[in-house]
Design a protein around this motif. Structure first.
Motif, PDB file in Angstrom:
ATOM      1  N   ASN A   1      36.425  30.419  43.443  1.00 36.90           N
ATOM      2  CA  ASN A   1      36.903  32.107  43.629  1.00 36.90           C
ATOM      3  C   ASN A   1      35.571  33.024  43.943  1.00 36.90           C
ATOM      4  O   ASN A   1      35.477  33.777  44.186  1.00 36.90           O
TER       5      ASN A   1
ATOM      6  N   TYR B   1      30.613  39.016  38.262  1.00 34.97           N
ATOM      7  CA  TYR B   1      31.857  38.591  38.102  1.00 34.97           C
ATOM      8  C   TYR B   1      32.926  38.047  37.352  1.00 34.97           C
ATOM      9  O   TYR B   1      33.502  37.665  37.100  1.00 34.97           O
TER      10      TYR B   1
ATOM     11  N   TYR C   1      34.435  44.712  38.730  1.00 39.01           N
ATOM     12  CA  TYR C   1      35.385  43.335  38.292  1.00 39.01           C
ATOM     13  C   TYR C   1      36.590  43.476  39.042  1.00 39.01           C
ATOM     14  O   TYR C   1      37.262  42.827  39.452  1.00 39.01           O
TER      15      TYR C   1
ATOM     16  N   LYS D   1      38.294  41.228  41.964  1.00 41.78           N
ATOM     17  CA  LYS D   1      39.893  40.427  42.274  1.00 41.78           C
ATOM     18  C   LYS D   1      40.339  41.060  43.230  1.00 41.78           C
ATOM     19  O   LYS D   1      40.957  40.190  43.895  1.00 41.78           O
TER      20      LYS D   1
END
Length: 185
Positions: free
Chosen positions: A111, A138, A177, A181
């Motif tokens: 990811n 992250y 963050y 996402k």
């Protein structure tokens, strides 16, 4: 009698049209694959960079642990008994070292790599240092831990975060963050 040749001509034209459409689709697929080749190269380069950073951090962590154990062994050998203060100091040093090791683990997740590729596409001015910072952010690592992991001051981390915010066009109150996402999804 004329219906059969007319229908045959119609079917031939329709078949030729399907072939042309198929050829156009194949051409577009090849064009897209050619466009993706540089992106695949970027992904490989980013993976290599992340792996090098991970290895470098691992080596530094190993050296720190080796030094810690060497100092601790020397202290223990030098004195036959450890005072509670000595013991607490050793425990504190070890806790700091093991906390740093949690900072460097699991950096190369798929990811994260996907995020980096997407950010590089949107913001080509992102540097390798930015990618290193993005990797740590992250993972949810705070500025103090980032400073320790990168061996820089907390003020330098704040400066780097501010610069990254400008590059990503984020407001001061936007969470890195949450933004990361959302970018992946």
């Amino acid at each position: 009698m004329l219906v059969i040749p007319a229908f045959s001509i119609y079917l031939l034209r329709k078949n030729n049209k399907r072939k042309l459409i198929s050829i156009e689709k194949d051409k577009k697929i090849i064009e897209i694959e050619l466009q993706n080749n540089p992106l695949k190269e970027i992904i490989l380069q980013e993976q290599d960079t992340l792996n090098q950073q991970y290895l470098s951090s691992f080596v530094k962590q190993s050296e720190s642990l080796n030094n810690f154990f060497g100092r601790s062994f020397y202290k223990i050998k030098k004195t036959e008994t450890l005072t509670e203060s000595d013991f607490n100091q050793i425990k504190l040093e070890f806790a700091n070292l093991t906390n740093q090791s949690s900072v460097i683990k699991n950096i190369s997740k798929s990811n994260l790599q996907e995020l980096i590729v997407k950010l590089k596409q949107q913001f080509p001015e992102i540097t390798a240092a930015d990618i290193s910072l993005i990797s740590l952010l992250y993972e949810g690592i705070n500025s103090k831990e980032i400073a320790s992991a990168l061996n820089i001051s907390a003020n330098s981390v704040n400066t780097k975060r501010f610069s990254l915010r400008k590059k990503l066009k984020l407001e001061i109150d936007d969470s890195f963050y949450v933004y990361f996402k959302q970018t992946i999804c």
